[in-house]
Design an enzyme around this catalytic site. Structure first.
Site, PDB file in Angstrom:
ATOM      1  N   GLU A 131     -19.775  27.666  10.462  1.00  0.00           N
ATOM      2  CA  GLU A 131     -19.983  29.043   9.997  1.00  0.00           C
ATOM      3  C   GLU A 131     -21.453  29.399  10.121  1.00  0.00           C
ATOM      4  OE1 GLU A 131     -18.186  30.017   6.237  1.00  0.00           O
ATOM      5  OE2 GLU A 131     -16.299  29.075   6.791  1.00  0.00           O
ATOM      6  N   HIS A 248     -20.718  40.628   3.441  1.00  0.00           N
ATOM      7  CA  HIS A 248     -20.119  39.804   4.494  1.00  0.00           C
ATOM      8  C   HIS A 248     -20.025  40.661   5.754  1.00  0.00           C
ATOM      9  CE1 HIS A 248     -17.402  37.223   6.702  1.00  0.00           C
ATOM     10  NE2 HIS A 248     -17.527  36.301   5.767  1.00  0.00           N
ATOM     11  N   ARG A 294     -25.760  35.143   7.242  1.00  0.00           N
ATOM     12  CA  ARG A 294     -24.960  36.335   6.980  1.00  0.00           C
ATOM     13  C   ARG A 294     -25.775  37.617   6.854  1.00  0.00           C
ATOM     14  NH1 ARG A 294     -20.502  34.516   2.711  1.00  0.00           N
ATOM     15  NH2 ARG A 294     -19.626  33.314   4.407  1.00  0.00           N
ATOM     16  N   HIS A 355     -19.634  41.213  -0.853  1.00  0.00           N
ATOM     17  CA  HIS A 355     -18.830  39.987  -0.847  1.00  0.00           C
ATOM     18  C   HIS A 355     -19.178  39.037  -1.988  1.00  0.00           C
ATOM     19  CE1 HIS A 355     -16.486  36.745   0.829  1.00  0.00           C
ATOM     20  NE2 HIS A 355     -17.537  35.984   1.011  1.00  0.00           N
ATOM     21  N   ARG A 390     -26.856  33.720   0.202  1.00  0.00           N
ATOM     22  CA  ARG A 390     -26.108  32.456   0.118  1.00  0.00           C
ATOM     23  C   ARG A 390     -25.664  31.974   1.497  1.00  0.00           C
ATOM     24  NH1 ARG A 390     -20.752  31.446   0.115  1.00  0.00           N
ATOM     25  NH2 ARG A 390     -20.055  33.574  -0.318  1.00  0.00           N
TER      26      ARG A 390
HETATM   27  C1  SIN Z   1     -15.746  33.132   5.025  1.00  0.00           C
HETATM   28  O1  SIN Z   1     -14.769  32.432   5.229  1.00  0.00           O
HETATM   29  O2  SIN Z   1     -16.369  33.730   5.892  1.00  0.00           O
HETATM   30  C2  SIN Z   1     -16.218  33.301   3.605  1.00  0.00           C
HETATM   31  C3  SIN Z   1     -16.738  32.049   3.081  1.00  0.00           C
HETATM   32  C4  SIN Z   1     -17.856  32.333   2.117  1.00  0.00           C
HETATM   33  O3  SIN Z   1     -17.908  33.382   1.498  1.00  0.00           O
HETATM   34  O4  SIN Z   1     -18.753  31.497   2.027  1.00  0.00           O
END
Ligand code: SIN
Length: 551
Positions: A131, A248, A294, A355, A390
């Site tokens: 991620e 997000h 993010r 988010h 975060r």
């Molecule tokens: C996601 O799956 O993109 C969200 C996970 C998160 O909020 O860390």
């Protein structure tokens, strides 16, 4: 003094006239932090867990991507530490991040020992997703993209079979009791069947999640109304870093549909963010491109949309293929199919949405707040682990690690037995003209989205504060008898705190973007906090918090 500093309790009451319950640990919140804490607390005494909604309605339950932890042979806690610190844009507390990354892997082992099923590669090793902001794949996941569901199934099963834990769902915590010595001694609660009750507790642990619902556009479920932050504020807890709300980058953008999260893990599998003409948005903006942290991706999307005058962007996941997508992301494939979208064939319309509440009730690394007897963990807490933004999939991990630590700290404190006291509130109501509560709530959410959202500007923040004070004079000068009224009062309080903090931070850092202060202030590595009794903001440099070394 503003109306938000004045109001101590939501309703008038007299404890003597109400049913009273007693417990060693009162845990307010039934998500990952609360449930993990409850399992630990039950080893030391009896426990009551309150969840505002049904147990399957929490941010934890809907988490997709997974749980970040350095489990791979080639990975290290040092690398996880480094990625977390980088995403946090200079505001992470080093000691808290160390605790997170070092205690995280053991927490995942414990979950597996308790029966949590995780996805595995053919060789049997955990299958790890990638991620944004992570230098390598390190996201543990279950059932593809239904990690939260499996995690909560595991924790709830353990809680239900542990003697000494009472679970009260659909139970609203209104306010905290602070005794004459300044110690938190329990809470006033409301249940549709049982009405008002006072729960006296040795330790009170806030684990009630964040406040995404303060924004019109959010990935959060309807229960995320910041009640515990507002309640802690009224009781005199220090509230910190409220200017940092994480947006997000990829939530589903279809008029009238909820803003379903499209996990970052989809980009980890090769999806890219494009505009209507197919131009890649992130590729020239950051060395990590679509997998930058993010805040960077969110900002990249909104800048591009502003320049091109388009309403939304697209996620192109066609390289994964229809079968590959359905196999890796079965939950998302089903959601998208409901809107006639096949990710292997169609572009997915997306836009950033609120988010994760980064700020909250200030704690040390053991969940201790400034109020003796009150602890906080998970999204409601501000323990410095997330800094100004975060890192993806660090939130479930935080709930696990700090849910346990907060309870252990409360046990070590040897707090006195809960003793009922005469506790009453007389609420002063105002004569402000009546407003339509639903309208106040939706106007607040729209105003927050437009003015305290992804991009902010000083004059608009000031206008918002005036508007919130106007609504506050009615909403906080009134006594409501239903959760909808209390939630609106809490949302207004939290919106006010976020706006005040956003006005106070005169720079752009992490998830906080100011058009009138577009640069990072090299001297800006401090936290901003307030307590209700003191109108002036406090500034605490990063690294100045008292690091506890106990485990
Ligand atoms: C996601 O799956 O993109 C969200 C996970 C998160 O909020 O860390």
């Amino acid at each position: 003094m503003s109306i938000f500093d004045d109001r101590r309790y939501l309703i008038p009451f007299c404890s003597r006239l109400l049913p009273q319950l007693f417990t060693d640990s009162l845990i307010i919140g039934g998500g990952v932090a609360g449930m993990r804490g409850a399992i630990e607390a039950a080893m030391h005494g009896n426990v009551i867990v309150l969840a505002k909604g049904p147990l399957d309605l929490s941010n934890s339950q809907v988490a997709q991507g997974g749980i970040a932890a350095a489990l791979a042979q080639e990975d290290s806690t040092q690398e996880h530490f480094h990625d977390t610190m980088t995403a946090g844009a200079g505001l992470c507390e080093h000691h808290a991040v160390r605790v997170l990354v070092e205690e995280g892997p053991r927490e995942i082992e414990r979950l597996i020992e308790s029966g949590m099923r995780i996805d595995r590669a053919q060789c049997g090793a955990p299958s790890l997703g990638l991620e944004g902001g992570h230098g390598r794949p390190r996201i543990v996941h279950s059932d593809g993209d239904m990690t939260g569901r499996e995690l909560m199934r595991t924790l709830c099963a353990s809680v239900k079979e542990t003697p000494g834990i009472r679970l009260f769902d659909r139970c609203f915590a209104l306010d905290l009791c602070v005794d004459p010595q300044g110690r938190v001694a329990g809470a006033l609660t409301w249940h549709p069947k049982h009405g008002l009750q006072v729960i006296w507790s040795r330790a009170t642990i806030l684990a009630a999640g964040g406040a995404g619902q303060v924004y019109r556009e959010t990935s959060n479920p309807r229960v995320a109304t910041g009640d515990a932050i507002a309640m802690a504020w009224r009781a005199g807890a220090v509230i910190r870093d409220m200017e940092f709300m994480q947006f997000h980058p990829t939530t589903l953008y279809i008029a009238g549909a909820p803003r379903h999260l499209i996990s970052e893990a989809v980009r980890g599998e090769g999806a890219i963010i494009v505009d209507r003409s197919g131009t890649r948005i992130m590729v020239a903006r950051h060395p990590q491109g679509d997998l930058a942290p993010r805040d960077v991706v969110t900002r990249g999307i909104v800048e591009h949309l502003a320049q091109s005058n388009e309403s939304h962007a697209f996620l192109d996941a066609r390289s994964i293929g229809s079968a590959g997508f359905a196999n890796r992301f079965p939950g998302l494939a089903a959601t998208l199919a409901g809107y006639g979208i096949d990710a292997g064939r169609d572009l997915i319309p997306i836009h950033p949405a609120a988010h994760y509440t980064v700020g909250g009730v200030q704690t040390d690394v053991d969940g201790r707040t400034n109020l003796p007897g009150l602890f906080a963990c998970g999204e409601v807490a501000s323990n410095g682990v997330h800094g100004a933004n975060r890192l993806a999939s660090n939130s479930l991990l935080e709930g696990l690690v700090f849910g346990r630590r907060a309870v252990l700290a409360s046990v070590r404190e040897s707090l006195p037995d809960p003793v009922p006291m005469q506790w009453e509130s007389r609420v002063r109501t105002s004569v402000a003209g009546e407003l339509d509560l639903d309208d106040v709530r939706s106007s607040l959410r729209s105003a927050m989205w437009r003015n305290v959202g992804i991009v902010r500007e000083g004059a608009k923040l000031r206008d918002c504060l005036d508007m919130f004070s106007f609504w506050g004079r009615y909403a906080l000068g009134t006594v409501f008898e239903t959760p909808e009224g209390w939630e609106t009062q809490n949302l207004l309080t939290v919106g006010h705190l976020m706006t005040r903090a956003a006005g106070e931070r005169r720079e752009t850092r992490g998830s906080h973007v100011r058009t009138d202060w577009p640069d990072v202030d090299p001297d800006g590595a401090f936290h901003i906090s307030w307590v209700r009794s003191d109108a002036s903001a406090r500034r605490e440099r990063v690294g100045e918090d008292v690091a506890s070394t106990s485990s």
